[in-house]
Design an enzyme around this catalytic site. Structure first.
Site, mmCIF file in Angstrom:
data_model
loop_
_atom_site.group_PDB
_atom_site.id
_atom_site.type_symbol
_atom_site.label_atom_id
_atom_site.label_comp_id
_atom_site.label_asym_id
_atom_site.label_seq_id
_atom_site.Cartn_x
_atom_site.Cartn_y
_atom_site.Cartn_z
ATOM 1 N N PRO A 2 0.811 -1.221 0.000
ATOM 2 C CA PRO A 2 0.000 0.000 0.000
ATOM 3 C C PRO A 2 0.846 1.273 0.000
ATOM 4 C CG PRO A 2 -0.476 -1.396 1.915
ATOM 5 C CD PRO A 2 0.723 -1.955 1.242
ATOM 6 N N GLU A 3 0.688 2.063 -1.039
ATOM 7 C CA GLU A 3 1.257 3.412 -1.073
ATOM 8 C C GLU A 3 0.056 4.364 -1.075
ATOM 9 O OE1 GLU A 3 4.450 3.821 -3.951
ATOM 10 O OE2 GLU A 3 4.931 1.713 -3.793
ATOM 11 N N HIS A 96 -4.938 -14.095 9.214
ATOM 12 C CA HIS A 96 -4.021 -13.119 9.817
ATOM 13 C C HIS A 96 -4.782 -11.950 10.454
ATOM 14 C CE1 HIS A 96 -0.765 -15.379 8.100
ATOM 15 N NE2 HIS A 96 -1.322 -15.291 6.913
ATOM 16 N N ARG A 115 2.131 -9.731 7.393
ATOM 17 C CA ARG A 115 3.534 -9.537 7.765
ATOM 18 C C ARG A 115 3.729 -8.672 9.012
ATOM 19 N NH1 ARG A 115 5.680 -8.805 1.525
ATOM 20 N NH2 ARG A 115 4.674 -10.690 0.812
ATOM 21 N N LYS A 161 19.126 18.254 -0.634
ATOM 22 C CA LYS A 161 19.600 16.979 -0.088
ATOM 23 C C LYS A 161 20.786 16.452 -0.884
ATOM 24 C CE LYS A 161 16.368 16.186 3.052
ATOM 25 N NZ LYS A 161 16.646 15.902 4.457
#
Length: 286
Positions: A2-3, A96, A115, A161
């Site tokens: 998921p983004e 899960h 996970r 940066k």
DNA sequence: TATATCTCCTGCGGGC
DNA sequence: TGCCCGCAGGAGATAT
């Protein structure tokens, strides 16, 4: 994985199916799912019981449910495999299943996470530059779909940066919502190799890259997000279709849609990067 | 302070 | 068939 587009699809689902409900009871089934709630699962469950859900918001890959009464929110991060499902109580429990919330609407809100990189935490709402955010989200920069996203200042922050450009656009404190998939896709669209130093790129190049980031995530959102398997689904358990539109990510040795050269895979930051060797030449010296 | 690397986790697939 | 290993990767912790 998921983004931003995938998280936004989930947020819209929560807005439609959960906002307006009251949480009657919560069951925490795995401690890792609440590891960021420092007081533990029992405390989370006790505090959530009886609260109403009055809003569903998102910044980058974080989403949260606004609660009432009180200036509180339950912050949700899906990690790599998290799902927020709205299910009838009679539906079989997922293998899960980590957190279960019973709603007064009769439905259950289920957090399923294979996970266990994701999780829930209860946090106070604070004011950050005039925007109300849960405390754990305060350090996250605005994402490109935020109406107040300031492209000029983000271009300047990126060019300040000294790291490689892919590393910089994955930094959620510079701009949020970008993960490995959309970073590779945006770099491919712009013809920039991810190892190029951010401070060596021109202002127009970085502006173009930001445009590609916004474009690729908007297109993915329109198609319901990207899905490679059953790990990413919306609140109804349905997958998106954007993986069929990817040009670089996951396409090792397949032809570049622009020039036909085979897409290459390289190791980068302990993960994989996909790029076109012709359209995205490596910086000199690498 | 800025940047780089490590760690957490589970299921799948490949090699032997 | 069973075992081992590598891979997937978001983000906080730790190291440089």
């Amino acid at each position: 994985m998921p983004e931003l587009p995938e998280v936004e699809v989930v947020r819209r689902g929560l807005e439609a199916h959960v906002v307006g409900s009251r949480i009657d009871a919560v069951e925490v089934l795995h401690p890792r799912a609440v590891r960021r709630h420092l007081l533990g699962g029992d405390d989370l469950a006790a505090q959530l019981a009886g609260l109403g859900v009055v809003g569903a918001s998102r910044r980058g890959k974080y989403l949260w449910l606004e609660l009432a009464p009180g200036d509180l929110a339950v912050v949700v991060h899906l990690g790599m495999s998290g799902q927020m499902l709205v299910q009838p109580p009679a539906a079989p429990r997922e293998k899960h299943l980590r957190i279960l919330a019973n709603l007064d609407s009769g439905s259950q809100l289920r957090f399923v996470d294979q996970r266990t990189f994701g999780g829930w935490a209860l946090a106070p709402i604070v004011d950050v530059d005039g925007t109300a955010l849960p405390e754990p989200v305060a350090h996250i920069a605005r994402d490109p779909l935020d109406p107040l996203f300031d492209a000029d200042s983000v271009v300047a922050a990126i060019r300040a940066k000294g790291s490689e450009i892919k590393r910089v656009i994955l930094d959620q404190t510079v701009l949020s919502g970008v993960g490995n998939i959309y970073a590779d896709e945006a770099l491919w669209r712009t013809g920039i190799h991810g190892n190029r130093p951010a401070d060596r790129l021109t202002r127009p190049q970085v502006r173009l890259l930001l445009g590609s980031v916004t474009e690729v995530m908007s297109e993915a959102l329109a198609q319901g997000g990207t899905s490679f398997d059953a790990l990413y689904v919306n609140v109804n358990g349905e997958s998106g279709y954007f993986d069929r539109s990817l040009s670089a990510y996951g396409r090792e040795d397949r032809p570049c849609p622009r020039c036909g050269a085979p897409i290459r895979r390289e190791k980068f930051m302990n993960r994989s990067s996909y790029s076109c060797p012709k359209c995205q030449p490596r910086p000199r010296g690498l």
